[in-house]
Design a protein around this motif. Structure first.
Motif, short mmCIF file in Angstrom:
data_model
loop_
_atom_site.label_atom_id
_atom_site.label_comp_id
_atom_site.label_asym_id
_atom_site.label_seq_id
_atom_site.Cartn_x
_atom_site.Cartn_y
_atom_site.Cartn_z
N SER A 125 -45.81 77.73 39.81
CA SER A 125 -46.14 79.02 39.23
C SER A 125 -44.87 79.79 38.90
CB SER A 125 -46.99 79.84 40.20
OG SER A 125 -47.30 81.10 39.66
N VAL A 126 -44.65 80.03 37.61
CA VAL A 126 -43.44 80.69 37.14
C VAL A 126 -43.81 81.89 36.28
CG1 VAL A 126 -41.30 80.42 35.81
CG2 VAL A 126 -42.19 78.50 37.17
N TYR A 127 -43.18 83.02 36.52
CA TYR A 127 -43.40 84.22 35.72
C TYR A 127 -43.01 83.94 34.27
CZ TYR A 127 -42.73 88.96 33.95
OH TYR A 127 -42.80 90.11 33.20
N PRO A 128 -43.74 84.42 33.26
CA PRO A 128 -44.93 85.27 33.35
C PRO A 128 -46.26 84.52 33.26
CG PRO A 128 -44.16 85.27 31.11
CD PRO A 128 -43.22 84.37 31.87
N ASP A 129 -46.22 83.21 32.95
CA ASP A 129 -47.48 82.48 32.74
C ASP A 129 -48.22 82.18 34.04
OD1 ASP A 129 -47.10 82.50 30.03
OD2 ASP A 129 -46.21 80.50 29.94
N GLY A 130 -47.47 81.85 35.09
CA GLY A 130 -48.11 81.49 36.34
C GLY A 130 -48.92 80.21 36.23
N ASN A 131 -49.81 79.98 37.19
CA ASN A 131 -50.63 78.77 37.18
C ASN A 131 -52.08 79.09 37.59
OD1 ASN A 131 -50.39 79.28 39.90
ND2 ASN A 131 -49.61 77.26 40.46
N VAL A 132 -52.56 80.26 37.18
CA VAL A 132 -53.91 80.68 37.55
C VAL A 132 -54.90 80.19 36.49
CG1 VAL A 132 -55.41 82.63 38.06
CG2 VAL A 132 -53.00 82.71 38.73
N TYR A 133 -55.84 79.37 36.93
CA TYR A 133 -56.84 78.80 36.04
C TYR A 133 -58.24 79.19 36.51
CZ TYR A 133 -53.44 75.78 33.70
OH TYR A 133 -52.38 75.29 32.97
N ILE A 134 -59.13 79.34 35.53
CA ILE A 134 -60.56 79.49 35.81
C ILE A 134 -61.28 78.33 35.15
CG2 ILE A 134 -62.60 80.95 35.58
CD1 ILE A 134 -60.74 83.36 35.36
N THR A 135 -62.20 77.73 35.90
CA THR A 135 -62.95 76.57 35.41
C THR A 135 -64.44 76.87 35.46
OG1 THR A 135 -61.26 75.03 36.20
CG2 THR A 135 -63.45 74.12 35.80
N SER A 136 -65.16 76.52 34.40
CA SER A 136 -66.62 76.64 34.40
C SER A 136 -67.23 75.24 34.53
CB SER A 136 -67.11 77.33 33.13
OG SER A 136 -66.61 76.71 31.97
N VAL A 137 -68.25 75.13 35.37
CA VAL A 137 -68.88 73.84 35.67
C VAL A 137 -70.39 73.96 35.50
CG1 VAL A 137 -69.17 72.02 37.40
CG2 VAL A 137 -67.06 73.38 37.36
N ASP A 138 -70.97 73.05 34.77
CA ASP A 138 -72.42 73.01 34.58
C ASP A 138 -73.07 72.51 35.87
OD1 ASP A 138 -75.08 72.35 33.89
OD2 ASP A 138 -74.52 71.98 31.81
N LYS A 146 -59.30 77.12 31.78
CA LYS A 146 -58.36 77.89 30.99
C LYS A 146 -57.39 78.68 31.87
CE LYS A 146 -60.17 76.67 27.07
NZ LYS A 146 -59.43 75.77 26.15
N LEU A 147 -56.14 78.74 31.44
CA LEU A 147 -55.11 79.55 32.09
C LEU A 147 -55.36 81.02 31.79
CD1 LEU A 147 -52.20 79.47 33.52
CD2 LEU A 147 -51.31 79.77 31.20
N THR A 148 -55.16 81.88 32.77
CA THR A 148 -55.22 83.32 32.53
C THR A 148 -53.90 83.97 32.95
OG1 THR A 148 -56.34 85.41 33.04
CG2 THR A 148 -56.32 83.75 34.77
N ARG A 149 -53.42 84.87 32.11
CA ARG A 149 -52.21 85.63 32.40
C ARG A 149 -52.56 87.05 32.83
NH1 ARG A 149 -48.87 86.71 28.47
NH2 ARG A 149 -46.87 86.35 29.49
N ALA A 150 -53.82 87.28 33.19
CA ALA A 150 -54.24 88.61 33.63
C ALA A 150 -53.37 89.08 34.79
CB ALA A 150 -55.70 88.57 34.08
N GLY A 151 -52.93 90.33 34.72
CA GLY A 151 -52.12 90.89 35.79
C GLY A 151 -50.77 90.23 35.97
N TYR A 152 -50.22 89.67 34.90
CA TYR A 152 -48.99 88.88 35.04
C TYR A 152 -47.80 89.71 35.53
CZ TYR A 152 -47.07 90.74 30.66
OH TYR A 152 -46.57 91.57 29.69
#
Length: 354
Positions: free
Chosen positions: A274-287, A297-303
């Motif tokens: 995890s490196v600023y500003p992208d980081g390594n925070v992902y959200i996954t949707s599963v059926d 998908k990667l999220t940069r929310a609150g970076y």
């Protein structure tokens, strides 16, 4: 078991899950496979994980100085509940002396903070012998006094394998200002939904009336979906049973909305790539009907948050008269300053569907 065998087992489970759901859809009824009862969950839209996130609250204080672990929303009374490991050095009512952070972690002691939707702290309580707090469920209801209350679903009967306490059963109890709840508290309900399971936690999907259970059994993590009202009557009929998809970094929470589960993963800056500003925070949707991953998908929310560790994911519905305006909300822990490591909570959300 080798990695290849694990992968083969996962593929077999996915094939079985898909076949089960196809048959259930065609037959329009439940049926039994290997002593489990399955039924397809009505298909719904999924959140679009490619859209930008919006800030709900930023850098708000919770009761203890430790990192938050999970969040949950009482969408009826517009409250946020936050679980964290109880900090070391506290002496709670009924304890002969202050307890260290290491003992709190091993015991699985949690602190629950109640906030309003603006992030203002309202009250708190303690849940001893619970677990790590990876997920909590919130069920709005009416208490014995006839007043609105939130029933919390947490781990209980914690067991420590060496990395900290983890729950083996579920507990349901009303949030009670200032209370200290233990596994032996008389007004705590226990549910042993999957006997022999470990790392047992839950998320409540009030809009669809479901409880999503995550647990580890024989070394494998699973998601099972249950009808919430049936669970409360000790009737544990699984509507969906899929293996939890593996994450690339650290598993940080999960939730459910309709026919999809959502997984949060990642670490604070400087850990696991995890490196600023992208980081390594992902959200996954599963059926939940097939076990197939829809998006990751990667999220940069609150970076710009200092520290920025992802923790907790849940569904917020700002106006219960408009449940179609649901939000996929996820939390971050940050620090007060470079010299004060007291953790703060921020929450962001996505509210666009595919």
């Amino acid at each position: 078991m080798t990695l290849i065998m694990h992968q083969q087992a996962s593929r077999i489970w996915l094939f079985k899950a898909a076949l089960i759901c196809i048959i259930a859809t065609l037959l329009g009824s439940t049926f039994i496979v290997n002593n489990k009862v399955y039924a397809s969950i009505p298909s719904t839209d999924a959140f679009d994980l490619t859209t930008p996130a919006t800030m709900l609250i930023r850098e708000k204080a919770i009761h203890n100085a430790t990192v938050l672990q999970s969040i949950g929303f009482d969408n009826v009374n517009q409250h946020i509940y936050v679980a964290q490991l109880t900090q070391g050095g506290l002496q709670l009512p009924g304890e002969p002396a202050a307890v260290s952070a290491a003992v709190r972690k091993a015991s699985g002691d949690l602190t629950i903070t109640k906030l309003d939707f603006a992030g203002n702290k309202l009250s708190y309580m303690y849940v001893k012998g619970a677990g790590h707090g990876v997920s909590i469920g919130v069920e709005p209801g009416i208490g014995q006094n006839g007043l609105p209350v939130a029933y919390l679903w947490t781990e209980t009967d914690s067991f420590d394998e060496g990395g900290g306490g983890r729950g083996t059963k579920l507990a349901r109890f009303p949030f009670t200002d200032g209370a200290v709840v233990t596994p032996n508290t008389p007004w705590l309900e226990k549910h042993d939904i999957i006997p022999g399971a470990y790392n047992t936690t839950a998320s409540i999907d009030m809009e669809y009336g479901h409880l999503l259970l995550r647990y580890r059994l024989n070394g494998v993590y699973y998601f099972d979906v249950f009808d919430l009202e049936q669970v409360k009557q000790n009737n544990y009929v699984s509507l969906s049973h899929i293996p939890v998809p593996a994450v690339a970094t650290s598993f940080q929470g999960y939730t459910k909305h309709g026919s999809y589960a959502y997984i949060l993963e990642g670490t604070s800056y400087g850990k696991e790539g995890s490196v600023y500003p992208d980081g390594n925070v992902y959200i996954t949707s599963v059926d939940l009907n097939t076990g197939v991953t829809l998006e990751r998908k990667l999220t940069r929310a609150g970076y710009t948050l200092p520290f920025r560790e992802p923790e907790g994911i849940a569904i917020q519905i700002p106006d219960m008269n408009h449940p179609e305006e649901a939000r996929l909300a996820f939390g971050f822990a940050s620090t007060v300053s470079s010299t004060d490591t007291t953790k703060l909570i921020s929450i962001y959300y996505k509210d666009v569907f595919r």
